[in-house]
Structure formats: structure tokens, C-alpha cells
Scaffold this motif. Structure first.
Motif, short mmCIF file in Angstrom:
data_model
loop_
_atom_site.label_atom_id
_atom_site.label_comp_id
_atom_site.label_asym_id
_atom_site.label_seq_id
_atom_site.Cartn_x
_atom_site.Cartn_y
_atom_site.Cartn_z
N SER A 68 0.85 -1.29 -0.02
CA SER A 68 -0.26 0.09 0.13
C SER A 68 0.82 1.27 -0.13
O SER A 68 0.20 2.30 -0.13
CB SER A 68 -1.14 -0.24 1.24
OG SER A 68 -1.86 -1.24 1.05
N PRO A 110 -7.12 1.70 -5.60
CA PRO A 110 -6.89 3.11 -5.22
C PRO A 110 -8.23 3.66 -4.88
O PRO A 110 -9.37 3.35 -5.20
CB PRO A 110 -6.49 3.61 -6.60
CG PRO A 110 -7.40 2.55 -7.67
CD PRO A 110 -7.13 1.20 -6.68
N THR A 120 -5.87 4.51 -0.16
CA THR A 120 -6.17 2.86 -0.66
C THR A 120 -7.09 2.29 0.18
O THR A 120 -7.12 2.48 1.33
CB THR A 120 -4.73 2.27 -0.38
OG1 THR A 120 -4.25 2.23 0.83
CG2 THR A 120 -3.62 3.02 -1.64
#
Length: 224
Positions: A68, A110, A120
Motif C-alpha cells: 500500500s 486506489p 487506498t
């Protein structure tokens, strides 16, 4: 039988407390075939379904590595269906910690606010394997809906009713992390970046959540 993603999106509570938001996230993770899920905007963890999801985000923040991190400019879900095989060389510390938690696969969507990628949404599974095309697409719908919801329920610095657990306001789970960073910076006479590094190191060494470590630091500095 659990609810479908469509039903859950319709039922996304406009005003809910922390526990109700978590219950909704659990149901949504199940509908997507995930063990759990979380959403972060910038460096703020704002929503998670369970302790494992919280810990996964904590680890990436503490270690400065993980799927991430630096997730910018991507328009589709990043699938990591076999964590050990794909990540061991790229993010060795994070991978080892994630596998210790029993995580076999990770998926990162996203999160956009308008045209800007603001964060995220991360989901995990305990068994290896990719998402189906439908799960991938539905996950993006969830990420978009949560982004809008979080933006609309962001705490106001002028509203004294805001704070952890308050109905209708999302919780900023790292608010005390920022406060504790300032405390350590002043106490140790070091820049904020170094103070944050020290706080991260303390959390990692203790195995405690970053938020719990920050809370302890703050409590230690309160007048007795």
C-alpha cells in the motif's frame, strides 16, 4: 446468506458509531470474499473491519514498506494473490510479519476523491488466489463509496462532539500518533521525523498497535 455488495452500498449508514461502521465493513469484506479490509487516506487509517486489517496497515506505516506504500497513479486493483512468492524479496520484513499473521493474499484498490488519488483500500485473505473480475470491480465500487462517505464525515476541528466513537464522524485512528510524535519531539529535543521513527520503533519492538503505543506515550507525560 450474507448481503450483496449492492445491498451493502445502499445501506451504508449516513450516521453510525465506530462499532456499526466496523460491522458494516465486516459484512462488506465477506461479500467481496475477503477476510478483512481497511481504508486509509494519506497517512490516516480511517476505517477497518478487524484487528488484522488494522495491524497490516500499522506494519506498513511502521516499517515504511509494503504494497500500500507508494501506491500512486494506479487505476485498478493491485492483486498479490500469493504473498510469500511475490513479496519476499521486495518487502522482506513486511512479508514475514504478514505471514506470521496468517495472511496469504493482499489486494489494494486506489481510493479517489474526484480526480485525485487520496488513499487506498486494502483487503486480505488467509488463502492464496486471485480475485474474480466481479470481486475486483465491486471492490472498486466499495472504495469509491467509502471515500465519499469519509470525506463527508471528516471530523471538524471546531466541533467538540467529534472524536473516537462519536456517531456520524469517522475516527482518525492515528490522531494520537501525531500527538505522541510531538510529545517525543519536545521531550527528546529531536525533529518530528526522528520522533516518529522512534515511536514506530517502539511499537514494532513491543508488538503493540501503533495507536496503543502512542496512547501510552501520551499518558506517561500527563500530570499525575
Amino acid at each position: 446468506m450474507g448481503s450483496t455488495v449492492g445491498e451493502l452500498l445502499v445501506s451504508l449508514p449516513a450516521a453510525a458509531n465506530q462499532e456499526q461502521r466496523r460491522e458494516w465493513a465486516v459484512a462488506c469484506a465477506q461479500a467481496l470474499g475477503l477476510g478483512g479490509m481497511s481504508i486509509s487516506l494519506g497517512q490516516e487509517l480511517v476505517w477497518f473491519s478487524d484487528g488484522i486489517s488494522e495491524r497490516l496497515q500499522d506494519l506498513q506505516f511502521i516499517l515504511g514498506q509494503g504494497p500500500s506504500q507508494r501506491f500512486q497513479g494506479e487505476t485498478e486493483v493491485r492483486q498479490l494473490p500469493d504473498l510469500g512468492r511475490l513479496l519476499a524479496r521486495q518487502w522482506p520484513q513486511f512479508t514475514a510479519e504478514a505471514e506470521e499473521l496468517g495472511i496469504a493474499a493482499l489486494f489494494i484498490w486506489p481510493v479517489h476523491i474526484g480526480a485525485v488519488q487520496a488513499g487506498t483500500m486494502t483487503g486480505y485473505r488467509r488463502v492464496a488466489g486471485p480475485l474474480s473480475a466481479q470481486q475486483s470491480a465491486q471492490g472498486q465500487l466499495v472504495a469509491d463509496a467509502l471515500a465519499e462517505h469519509v470525506l463527508n464525515h471528516w471530523p471538524s476541528s471546531t466541533d467538540t462532539s467529534n472524536g473516537p466513537g462519536h456517531v456520524g464522524t469517522v475516527d482518525l485512528h492515528r490522531a494520537e500518533v501525531h500527538q505522541a510524535t510531538g510529545v517525543l519531539s519536545e521531550k527528546l529535543g529531536v525533529p518530528l521525523a526522528e520522533a516518529l521513527d522512534r515511536l514506530r520503533a517502539r511499537a514494532y519492538a513491543s508488538g503493540q498497535p501503533l495507536a496503543a503505543t502512542a496512547h501510552t506515550v501520551i499518558q506517561q507525560e500527563l500530570p499525575q
